[in-house]
Motif scaffolding. Structure first.
Motif, PDB file in Angstrom:
ATOM      1  N   LEU A   1       0.841  -1.198   0.000  1.00 63.10           N
ATOM      2  CA  LEU A   1       0.000   0.000   0.000  1.00 63.10           C
ATOM      3  C   LEU A   1       0.877   1.250   0.000  1.00 63.10           C
ATOM      4  N   CYS A   2       1.877   1.271  -0.831  1.00 64.67           N
ATOM      5  CA  CYS A   2       2.844   2.367  -0.852  1.00 64.67           C
ATOM      6  C   CYS A   2       2.680   3.194  -2.118  1.00 64.67           C
ATOM      7  N   PHE A   3       3.116   4.447  -2.046  1.00 63.18           N
ATOM      8  CA  PHE A   3       3.030   5.379  -3.164  1.00 63.18           C
ATOM      9  C   PHE A   3       4.423   5.929  -3.444  1.00 63.18           C
TER      10      PHE A   3
ATOM     11  N   ALA B   1      14.934   9.166   0.273  1.00 64.30           N
ATOM     12  CA  ALA B   1      16.097   9.028  -0.625  1.00 64.30           C
ATOM     13  C   ALA B   1      16.268   7.574  -1.034  1.00 64.30           C
ATOM     14  N   PRO B   2      15.399   7.080  -1.917  1.00 61.03           N
ATOM     15  CA  PRO B   2      15.562   5.694  -2.388  1.00 61.03           C
ATOM     16  C   PRO B   2      16.894   5.545  -3.118  1.00 61.03           C
ATOM     17  N   MET B   3      17.576   4.451  -2.917  1.00 63.03           N
ATOM     18  CA  MET B   3      18.918   4.267  -3.449  1.00 63.03           C
ATOM     19  C   MET B   3      18.979   3.280  -4.604  1.00 63.03           C
ATOM     20  N   SER B   4      17.843   2.768  -5.041  1.00 62.09           N
ATOM     21  CA  SER B   4      17.847   1.813  -6.146  1.00 62.09           C
ATOM     22  C   SER B   4      17.088   2.381  -7.327  1.00 62.09           C
ATOM     23  N   GLN B   5      17.493   1.935  -8.524  1.00 61.28           N
ATOM     24  CA  GLN B   5      16.775   2.337  -9.722  1.00 61.28           C
ATOM     25  C   GLN B   5      15.470   1.569  -9.891  1.00 61.28           C
ATOM     26  N   ASP B   6      15.317   0.483  -9.172  1.00 64.54           N
ATOM     27  CA  ASP B   6      14.126  -0.374  -9.290  1.00 64.54           C
ATOM     28  C   ASP B   6      13.078   0.065  -8.268  1.00 64.54           C
ATOM     29  N   LEU B   7      11.890   0.425  -8.767  1.00 61.37           N
ATOM     30  CA  LEU B   7      10.829   0.895  -7.878  1.00 61.37           C
ATOM     31  C   LEU B   7      10.404  -0.187  -6.902  1.00 61.37           C
TER      32      LEU B   7
ATOM     33  N   ASP C   1      21.576  12.649  -3.228  1.00 65.59           N
ATOM     34  CA  ASP C   1      22.220  11.343  -3.373  1.00 65.59           C
ATOM     35  C   ASP C   1      21.302  10.304  -4.000  1.00 65.59           C
ATOM     36  N   SER C   2      19.997  10.572  -4.064  1.00 69.08           N
ATOM     37  CA  SER C   2      19.069   9.592  -4.591  1.00 69.08           C
ATOM     38  C   SER C   2      19.130   9.555  -6.112  1.00 69.08           C
ATOM     39  N   PRO C   3      19.219   8.382  -6.701  1.00 71.32           N
ATOM     40  CA  PRO C   3      19.294   8.290  -8.159  1.00 71.32           C
ATOM     41  C   PRO C   3      17.930   8.377  -8.844  1.00 71.32           C
ATOM     42  N   VAL C   4      16.862   8.460  -8.076  1.00 73.42           N
ATOM     43  CA  VAL C   4      15.514   8.517  -8.656  1.00 73.42           C
ATOM     44  C   VAL C   4      14.817   9.784  -8.172  1.00 73.42           C
ATOM     45  N   PRO C   5      13.893  10.323  -8.987  1.00 75.62           N
ATOM     46  CA  PRO C   5      13.232  11.591  -8.628  1.00 75.62           C
ATOM     47  C   PRO C   5      11.947  11.419  -7.820  1.00 75.62           C
ATOM     48  N   TYR C   6      11.837  10.377  -7.048  1.00 76.58           N
ATOM     49  CA  TYR C   6      10.615  10.162  -6.281  1.00 76.58           C
ATOM     50  C   TYR C   6      10.946   9.694  -4.879  1.00 76.58           C
ATOM     51  N   ARG C   7       9.975   9.779  -4.028  1.00 79.84           N
ATOM     52  CA  ARG C   7      10.072   9.271  -2.674  1.00 79.84           C
ATOM     53  C   ARG C   7       9.173   8.053  -2.563  1.00 79.84           C
TER      54      ARG C   7
END
Length: 381
Positions: free
Chosen positions: A203-205, A237-243, A221-227
């Motif tokens: 149930l995450c966004f 600050a997600p650290m992976s390219q995989d959602l 430092d996060s490689p993705v533009p989302y939280r």
């Protein structure tokens, strides 16, 4: 000598409360009706001019009253008295009243004082087009055995209709309890499965990080533009390219449980609010309670399903919630919104209550204002 507290909380007292918790007042009303009819029968049996046929009919009425008394005497049987015993006792009580009425075949004029109440019972339950009701409505006095028979047949038909009304209420309550139990098991099953496999359907966004200085902090430092935002956790600050990897790192076993609890609480408030529209009932079947219990698991499930629809983009503009607080807030909204689905059951429940004639459940007006008769005495139906 035992103290008052010791006497009050003995196991026997607990068993007594458990057996009489729903219908003690109705049981006492039934006992009073039995005693009243027994008195009428005993007085009639004392008449010297009574025929043998009438005495045989009154003896059969005594047997029916004894059967009714055994049913409402809880120590005489092992069935838990949750309403069905009241209906069974009234079935025997109605049969005794009919037998008592048939004892007047040899002296039909003596029925005339009881005619208004008996006619009211017939009018209360039989439809306007019923020929038995029409024949009774025309009666102003009883003078022949044929009129007694017509009255008896109409009263018996009214009793049958009243019994079916109560059976429908009992069946409705059982159906609602079964559905509520199934939904509760389904909600518990969803909570258990998602606790075991929290990453299966999270149930995450994943809202896009805001460049607004007043918004959530960004991380260079996060490689993705989302939280990643979950009901009880966030990752700015997600650290992976995989959602999926980023969501799996944040989601926990308690996400669904928290959302379901919030939905259940919101549904409980909705149930308390909806009770103001539900009238009580004079039957032993708790229709309003059954309807309220149905809303609780429904609220827990609608909270989960609503958030899943939002996560899937079903609601335009609300596909990505920005914080855990927003997720909880929408869980409250969706939990309360179960009213959209259960209101139809509420209406049906009120229709069932209206169909059961009684002082606390006014009958539906099928004859126009002012044409309804007052509810009859329980002895007469």
């Amino acid at each position: 000598m035992a103290s008052r507290t010791e006497r009050r909380f003995t196991p026997g007292r607990v068993r007594e409360w458990w057996r009489e918790r729903r219908s003690w007042e109705l049981s006492e009303e039934t006992r009073a009706s039995i005693r009243k009819l027994k008195t009428l029968i005993s007085v009639r049996e004392g008449l010297p001019a009574l025929t043998d046929e009438a005495r045989a009919v009154l003896a059969a009425a005594h047997d029916e009253l004894d059967a009714a008394e055994r049913i409402v005497t809880f120590n005489a049987h092992h069935r838990s008295p949750l309403g069905s015993h009241i209906m069974a006792a009234h079935t025997h009580l109605n049969a005794a009243a009919l037998l008592w009425l048939k004892s007047f075949l040899a002296s039909p004029q003596e029925v005339s004082p009881y005619l208004p109440g008996l006619r009211a019972a017939v009018i209360e339950h039989l439809p306007v087009t019923d020929t038995r009701r029409e024949s009774v409505e025309r009666l102003r006095t009883i003078s022949t055995a044929e009129e007694v028979i017509r009255l008896t047949e109409a009263v018996e038909a009214a009793q049958s209709v009243a019994l079916r009304e109560k059976l429908r209420a009992a069946s409705f309550v059982r159906i609602v309890y079964c559905v509520a139990g199934f939904l509760m098991m389904l909600a518990v099953g969803v909570a258990v499965l998602t606790a075991i496999w929290p990453q299966a359907v999270p149930l995450c966004f994943d809202p896009t990080q805001s460049a607004d200085p007043t918004g959530p902090p960004t991380s260079p430092d996060s490689p993705v533009p989302y939280r990643v935002v979950c009901p009880i956790g966030t990752d700015d600050a997600p650290m992976s390219q995989d959602l999926d990897v980023n969501i799996g790192a944040v989601t926990t076993w308690g996400d669904y449980i928290v959302v379901q609890v919030i939905g259940l609480v919101a549904a409980g408030l909705a149930a308390a609010t909806a009770l103001r529209k539900i009238r009580g009932t004079s039957t032993a079947y708790p229709v309003p309670i059954a309807l309220a219990l149905l809303k609780l698991p429904a609220g827990a499930l609608t909270a989960v399903l609503g958030l899943l629809l939002m996560r899937g983009g079903f609601v335009p503009g609300l596909s990505a919630l920005d914080s855990s607080a927003q997720i909880i807030a929408w869980a409250v909204v969706f939990g309360y919104s179960q009213e959209l689905f259960t209101k139809f059951v509420d209406r049906r429940g009120q229709m069932v209550l209206d169909a059961v004639r009684g002082p606390a459940s006014p009958p539906q007006d099928t004859e126009g204002p002012g044409n309804r008769r007052p509810p009859p005495d329980p002895l007469e139906i």
